[in-house]
Design an enzyme around this catalytic site. Structure first.
Site, PDB file in Angstrom:
ATOM      1  N   TRP A  28      39.158  27.353  35.595  1.00  0.00           N
ATOM      2  CA  TRP A  28      37.786  27.390  36.121  1.00  0.00           C
ATOM      3  C   TRP A  28      36.932  26.361  35.374  1.00  0.00           C
ATOM      4  O   TRP A  28      37.091  26.166  34.175  1.00  0.00           O
ATOM      5  CB  TRP A  28      37.175  28.782  35.917  1.00  0.00           C
ATOM      6  CG  TRP A  28      37.463  29.760  37.028  1.00  0.00           C
ATOM      7  CD1 TRP A  28      38.664  30.322  37.335  1.00  0.00           C
ATOM      8  CD2 TRP A  28      36.507  30.290  37.961  1.00  0.00           C
ATOM      9  NE1 TRP A  28      38.534  31.155  38.393  1.00  0.00           N
ATOM     10  CE2 TRP A  28      37.216  31.179  38.807  1.00  0.00           C
ATOM     11  CE3 TRP A  28      35.137  30.126  38.169  1.00  0.00           C
ATOM     12  CZ2 TRP A  28      36.605  31.878  39.834  1.00  0.00           C
ATOM     13  CZ3 TRP A  28      34.532  30.829  39.196  1.00  0.00           C
ATOM     14  CH2 TRP A  28      35.265  31.688  40.015  1.00  0.00           C
ATOM     15  N   GLU A  64      41.898  35.788  31.780  1.00  0.00           N
ATOM     16  CA  GLU A  64      43.333  35.732  31.455  1.00  0.00           C
ATOM     17  C   GLU A  64      43.589  35.244  30.024  1.00  0.00           C
ATOM     18  O   GLU A  64      44.724  35.326  29.532  1.00  0.00           O
ATOM     19  CB  GLU A  64      44.067  34.799  32.431  1.00  0.00           C
ATOM     20  CG  GLU A  64      44.371  35.421  33.784  1.00  0.00           C
ATOM     21  CD  GLU A  64      43.146  35.695  34.631  1.00  0.00           C
ATOM     22  OE1 GLU A  64      42.271  34.819  34.705  1.00  0.00           O
ATOM     23  OE2 GLU A  64      43.046  36.801  35.198  1.00  0.00           O
ATOM     24  N   VAL A  86      35.020  28.387  30.262  1.00  0.00           N
ATOM     25  CA  VAL A  86      33.576  28.255  30.485  1.00  0.00           C
ATOM     26  C   VAL A  86      33.163  29.276  31.533  1.00  0.00           C
ATOM     27  O   VAL A  86      33.671  29.257  32.662  1.00  0.00           O
ATOM     28  CB  VAL A  86      33.225  26.827  30.969  1.00  0.00           C
ATOM     29  CG1 VAL A  86      31.749  26.747  31.366  1.00  0.00           C
ATOM     30  CG2 VAL A  86      33.534  25.811  29.874  1.00  0.00           C
ATOM     31  N   LEU A  87      32.268  30.160  31.131  1.00  0.00           N
ATOM     32  CA  LEU A  87      31.728  31.151  32.060  1.00  0.00           C
ATOM     33  C   LEU A  87      30.307  30.749  32.417  1.00  0.00           C
ATOM     34  O   LEU A  87      29.492  30.475  31.524  1.00  0.00           O
ATOM     35  CB  LEU A  87      31.716  32.535  31.399  1.00  0.00           C
ATOM     36  CG  LEU A  87      33.077  33.207  31.245  1.00  0.00           C
ATOM     37  CD1 LEU A  87      32.998  34.334  30.240  1.00  0.00           C
ATOM     38  CD2 LEU A  87      33.564  33.725  32.595  1.00  0.00           C
ATOM     39  N   ILE A  88      30.039  30.690  33.710  1.00  0.00           N
ATOM     40  CA  ILE A  88      28.688  30.349  34.150  1.00  0.00           C
ATOM     41  C   ILE A  88      28.155  31.505  34.981  1.00  0.00           C
ATOM     42  O   ILE A  88      28.826  31.974  35.915  1.00  0.00           O
ATOM     43  CB  ILE A  88      28.687  29.026  34.944  1.00  0.00           C
ATOM     44  CG1 ILE A  88      29.182  27.897  34.026  1.00  0.00           C
ATOM     45  CG2 ILE A  88      27.266  28.716  35.455  1.00  0.00           C
ATOM     46  CD1 ILE A  88      29.355  26.555  34.695  1.00  0.00           C
ATOM     47  N   THR A  92      26.316  37.884  40.596  1.00  0.00           N
ATOM     48  CA  THR A  92      26.814  39.250  40.438  1.00  0.00           C
ATOM     49  C   THR A  92      27.032  39.548  38.962  1.00  0.00           C
ATOM     50  O   THR A  92      26.740  38.724  38.101  1.00  0.00           O
ATOM     51  CB  THR A  92      28.149  39.426  41.195  1.00  0.00           C
ATOM     52  OG1 THR A  92      29.131  38.596  40.543  1.00  0.00           O
ATOM     53  CG2 THR A  92      28.024  39.004  42.653  1.00  0.00           C
ATOM     54  N   HIS A  94      29.851  39.769  37.456  1.00  0.00           N
ATOM     55  CA  HIS A  94      31.124  39.278  36.938  1.00  0.00           C
ATOM     56  C   HIS A  94      30.994  38.614  35.575  1.00  0.00           C
ATOM     57  O   HIS A  94      31.822  38.806  34.693  1.00  0.00           O
ATOM     58  CB  HIS A  94      31.744  38.280  37.921  1.00  0.00           C
ATOM     59  CG  HIS A  94      32.744  38.910  38.809  1.00  0.00           C
ATOM     60  ND1 HIS A  94      32.385  39.607  39.927  1.00  0.00           N
ATOM     61  CD2 HIS A  94      34.095  38.975  38.727  1.00  0.00           C
ATOM     62  CE1 HIS A  94      33.474  40.070  40.506  1.00  0.00           C
ATOM     63  NE2 HIS A  94      34.517  39.704  39.804  1.00  0.00           N
ATOM     64  N   ARG A 133      26.608  21.445  26.416  1.00  0.00           N
ATOM     65  CA  ARG A 133      27.359  21.953  25.267  1.00  0.00           C
ATOM     66  C   ARG A 133      28.797  21.448  25.216  1.00  0.00           C
ATOM     67  O   ARG A 133      29.535  21.741  24.286  1.00  0.00           O
ATOM     68  CB  ARG A 133      27.316  23.488  25.265  1.00  0.00           C
ATOM     69  CG  ARG A 133      25.968  24.004  24.800  1.00  0.00           C
ATOM     70  CD  ARG A 133      25.674  25.416  25.274  1.00  0.00           C
ATOM     71  NE  ARG A 133      24.360  25.871  24.839  1.00  0.00           N
ATOM     72  CZ  ARG A 133      23.211  25.451  25.370  1.00  0.00           C
ATOM     73  NH1 ARG A 133      23.204  24.558  26.355  1.00  0.00           N
ATOM     74  NH2 ARG A 133      22.061  25.911  24.909  1.00  0.00           N
TER      75      ARG A 133
HETATM   76  N1  RBF Z   1      36.608  32.430  35.246  1.00  0.00           N
HETATM   77  C1  RBF Z   1      36.098  31.523  34.386  1.00  0.00           C
HETATM   78  O1  RBF Z   1      36.827  31.036  33.521  1.00  0.00           O
HETATM   79  N2  RBF Z   1      34.769  31.153  34.461  1.00  0.00           N
HETATM   80  C2  RBF Z   1      33.911  31.681  35.376  1.00  0.00           C
HETATM   81  O2  RBF Z   1      32.741  31.284  35.398  1.00  0.00           O
HETATM   82  C3  RBF Z   1      34.429  32.653  36.282  1.00  0.00           C
HETATM   83  N3  RBF Z   1      33.599  33.213  37.196  1.00  0.00           N
HETATM   84  C4  RBF Z   1      34.112  34.125  38.056  1.00  0.00           C
HETATM   85  C5  RBF Z   1      33.271  34.720  39.016  1.00  0.00           C
HETATM   86  C6  RBF Z   1      33.783  35.640  39.916  1.00  0.00           C
HETATM   87  C7  RBF Z   1      32.868  36.243  40.934  1.00  0.00           C
HETATM   88  C8  RBF Z   1      35.164  35.980  39.866  1.00  0.00           C
HETATM   89  C9  RBF Z   1      35.758  36.974  40.851  1.00  0.00           C
HETATM   90  C10 RBF Z   1      35.986  35.413  38.928  1.00  0.00           C
HETATM   91  C11 RBF Z   1      35.489  34.472  38.020  1.00  0.00           C
HETATM   92  N4  RBF Z   1      36.325  33.886  37.071  1.00  0.00           N
HETATM   93  C12 RBF Z   1      35.807  32.984  36.188  1.00  0.00           C
HETATM   94  C13 RBF Z   1      37.798  34.125  37.083  1.00  0.00           C
HETATM   95  C14 RBF Z   1      38.245  35.220  36.125  1.00  0.00           C
HETATM   96  O3  RBF Z   1      38.168  34.775  34.779  1.00  0.00           O
HETATM   97  C15 RBF Z   1      39.717  35.595  36.441  1.00  0.00           C
HETATM   98  O4  RBF Z   1      40.506  34.434  36.429  1.00  0.00           O
HETATM   99  C16 RBF Z   1      39.876  36.284  37.773  1.00  0.00           C
HETATM  100  O5  RBF Z   1      38.966  37.354  37.903  1.00  0.00           O
HETATM  101  C17 RBF Z   1      41.311  36.836  37.949  1.00  0.00           C
HETATM  102  O6  RBF Z   1      41.607  37.784  36.945  1.00  0.00           O
END
Ligand code: RBF
Length: 164
Positions: A28, A64, A86-88, A92, A94, A133
């Site tokens: 991602w 994961e 990287v989480l953005i 929702t 999530h 960042r």
């Molecule tokens: N994984 C990331 O590494 N970064 C994200 O920003 C991210 N956003 C997600 C948003 C949603 C709505 C979903 C369903 C998953 C997202 N994931 C993201 C994936 C998550 O880490 C994982 O790979 C999946 O949920 C499968 O277990």
């Protein structure tokens, strides 16, 4: 020695010669993760780690990272792992759940295995923050500090805790 805001580097340059490093990275936000990973690897090699001793493994997303990090640490002898994602924040919940689970999970992997795990996850409210960042720079071309560098440095310091 003081680094950029928020980072304090050790007084002495740690010597990473001979260390074996596992990097686990999420797919991602691939461009941002790539920039963070490159900076981490550059810092590792600048501290003496051989690029042949850095294994890079891809996983789907940040969620994961803990499982994959633990599974890969069990397969081969590594001195330290860096788990990068990287989480953005979206619309929702999530973001909150994945950030919490991956943070707790990575801490657990380090404490359970006895191998230090570096927390290489950016948890950003906007993509702009993540771009800044990771040293890529935002829309206004302003560039920020690449946190991957700090993770490479922290990895060598933490690996040496176990080895010396
Ligand atoms: N994984 C990331 O590494 N970064 C994200 O920003 C991210 N956003 C997600 C948003 C949603 C709505 C979903 C369903 C998953 C997202 N994931 C993201 C994936 C998550 O880490 C994982 O790979 C999946 O949920 C499968 O277990």
């Amino acid at each position: 020695m003081a680094g950029h805001k928020g980072l304090t580097l050790a007084a002495e340059k740690p010597n990473g010669t001979g260390l074996k490093v596992l990097i686990v990275r999420a797919r991602w936000n691939a461009e941002i993760v790539e920039s963070l990973t490159s900076a981490a690897v550059a810092r590792l090699t600048s501290l003496g780690v051989s690029s042949d001793d850095v294994d890079v493994h891809f996983v789907s997303g940040a969620f994961e990272l803990p499982f994959a990090t633990k599974a890969l640490l069990a397969k081969k002898r590594y001195d330290v792992a860096i788990s990068i994602g990287v989480l953005i924040k979206g619309d929702t919940m999530h973001f909150e759940y994945i950030a919490d689970a991956s943070t707790q999970g990575l801490m657990r992997v380090g404490l359970d295995t006895g191998i230090p795990v570096i927390f290489g996850i950016l948890t950003c409210l906007t993509e702009e923050q993540a771009l800044l960042r990771s040293g890529i720079g935002g829309a206004d071309k302003k560039t920020g500090h690449n946190h991957g560098e700090d993770w490479g440095q922290a990895a060598v310091e933490m690996a040496l805790l176990n080895n010396h």
